[in-house]
Write a protein that holds these residues in place. Structure first.
Motif, PDB file in Angstrom:
ATOM      1  N   SER A 103       0.839  -1.189   0.000  1.00  0.00           N
ATOM      2  CA  SER A 103       0.000   0.000   0.000  1.00  0.00           C
ATOM      3  C   SER A 103       0.877   1.242   0.000  1.00  0.00           C
ATOM      4  O   SER A 103       2.083   1.172   0.247  1.00  0.00           O
ATOM      5  CB  SER A 103      -0.931   0.014   1.219  1.00  0.00           C
ATOM      6  OG  SER A 103      -0.171   0.027   2.414  1.00  0.00           O
ATOM      7  N   SER A 155      -4.843  -1.549  -1.545  1.00  0.00           N
ATOM      8  CA  SER A 155      -3.630  -2.355  -1.519  1.00  0.00           C
ATOM      9  C   SER A 155      -3.476  -3.143  -2.823  1.00  0.00           C
ATOM     10  O   SER A 155      -4.444  -3.348  -3.565  1.00  0.00           O
ATOM     11  CB  SER A 155      -3.643  -3.303  -0.322  1.00  0.00           C
ATOM     12  OG  SER A 155      -4.771  -4.155  -0.376  1.00  0.00           O
ATOM     13  N   LYS A 156      -2.253  -3.591  -3.061  1.00  0.00           N
ATOM     14  CA  LYS A 156      -1.910  -4.304  -4.296  1.00  0.00           C
ATOM     15  C   LYS A 156      -1.006  -5.481  -3.944  1.00  0.00           C
ATOM     16  O   LYS A 156      -0.096  -5.361  -3.133  1.00  0.00           O
ATOM     17  CB  LYS A 156      -1.191  -3.355  -5.255  1.00  0.00           C
ATOM     18  CG  LYS A 156      -0.638  -3.996  -6.516  1.00  0.00           C
ATOM     19  CD  LYS A 156       0.101  -2.938  -7.337  1.00  0.00           C
ATOM     20  CE  LYS A 156       0.756  -3.547  -8.572  1.00  0.00           C
ATOM     21  NZ  LYS A 156       1.854  -4.479  -8.182  1.00  0.00           N
ATOM     22  N   SER A 167      -3.300   0.030  -5.993  1.00  0.00           N
ATOM     23  CA  SER A 167      -4.181   0.011  -7.154  1.00  0.00           C
ATOM     24  C   SER A 167      -5.619   0.276  -6.730  1.00  0.00           C
ATOM     25  O   SER A 167      -5.987   0.090  -5.569  1.00  0.00           O
ATOM     26  CB  SER A 167      -4.096  -1.337  -7.887  1.00  0.00           C
ATOM     27  OG  SER A 167      -4.612  -2.369  -7.070  1.00  0.00           O
ATOM     28  N   THR A 209      -3.248   1.736 -11.492  1.00  0.00           N
ATOM     29  CA  THR A 209      -2.289   0.849 -10.834  1.00  0.00           C
ATOM     30  C   THR A 209      -0.929   1.516 -10.774  1.00  0.00           C
ATOM     31  O   THR A 209      -0.426   2.002 -11.791  1.00  0.00           O
ATOM     32  CB  THR A 209      -2.157  -0.489 -11.586  1.00  0.00           C
ATOM     33  OG1 THR A 209      -3.424  -1.138 -11.643  1.00  0.00           O
ATOM     34  CG2 THR A 209      -1.169  -1.410 -10.869  1.00  0.00           C
ATOM     35  N   SER A 221       2.835   0.475  -9.849  1.00  0.00           N
ATOM     36  CA  SER A 221       3.743  -0.636  -9.577  1.00  0.00           C
ATOM     37  C   SER A 221       5.125  -0.081  -9.279  1.00  0.00           C
ATOM     38  O   SER A 221       5.700   0.631 -10.107  1.00  0.00           O
ATOM     39  CB  SER A 221       3.803  -1.582 -10.783  1.00  0.00           C
ATOM     40  OG  SER A 221       2.549  -2.158 -11.047  1.00  0.00           O
TER      41      SER A 221
END
Length: 208
Positions: free
Chosen positions: A45, A55-56, A89, A94, A96
């Motif tokens: 996060s 969160s991702k 995201s 998103t 990254s």
């Protein structure tokens, strides 16, 4: 994500082959150097002035080396080198953030049973952003997350958690929170923005 799950399942199914050994990398009764491999995932996060995102999940893998620091107390110094996926995201946005990570951890060994050692740990972790970090939105396409005006590559945080070893098979869970402001943009009022990484992680591995 399917590849992550397949790899983790592979480690789990290999567990019976590890059980033939009478002890693992963490030998609490004598001085030792150990090596290990780790594979798992982050639930990452971003906090601060970053966009309001959820969160991702990201990949986390690497190798470790540890050294017992005392002949009388089971204290270990562990380091290594990891690839770790962070970011956040939401809907069609998103972020990254892919890092090369170097943790420096202090572990304390507790002999829970004849075969199981419990090892809480804490320490700083240092990260540097790799190529391939992306900021993807539905309207603007993909841009480099580490380009000027987005996120700084250098990051530092604190990593804490607890591991357990059973006959060379190792499992750990924990959390790492960033203490470096990685935002590389300014707010509308001209003040510097603030953004910090955070991630819950779970890793499986083997100690030698």
């Amino acid at each position: 994500m399917k590849k992550i799950l397949v790899a983790i399942l592979g480690v789990l199914f290999a567990a019976p082959s590890f059980a033939q050994y009478s002890s693992g990398g963490f030998n609490l009764s004598e001085s030792s150097v150990y090596y290990g491999i780790r594979l798992g995932m982050n639930i990452a996060s971003l906090t601060g002035d970053a966009p309001d995102l959820n969160s991702k999940m990201g990949l986390n893998f690497g190798g470790t080396i540890g050294l017992r620091l005392s002949d009388t107390t089971p204290i270990f110094l562990e380091s290594g080198l990891y690839y770790t996926g962070c970011g956040a995201s939401k809907d069609k946005t998103t972020i990254s953030l892919n890092y090369l990570e170097l943790p420096i951890l202090i572990k304390y060994g507790i002999q829970a049973t004849d075969d199981i050692a419990v090892l809480p740990f804490i320490g700083p972790t240092f990260r540097y952003g790799l190529f391939g970090g992306k900021w993807k939105t539905s309207g603007a396409g993909k841009v480099d997350s580490f380009h000027d005006g987005r996120f700084k590559r250098a990051d530092m945080g604190i990593k804490l958690g607890c591991g357990a070893e059973y006959n060379k098979l190792y499992l750990e869970v924990g959390y790492q929170f960033g203490i470096t402001n990685i935002a590389d943009w300014s707010l509308a009022n001209g003040d510097d923005a603030s953004a910090h990484n955070g991630a819950m992680f779970i890793n499986l591995g083997v100690n030698f």
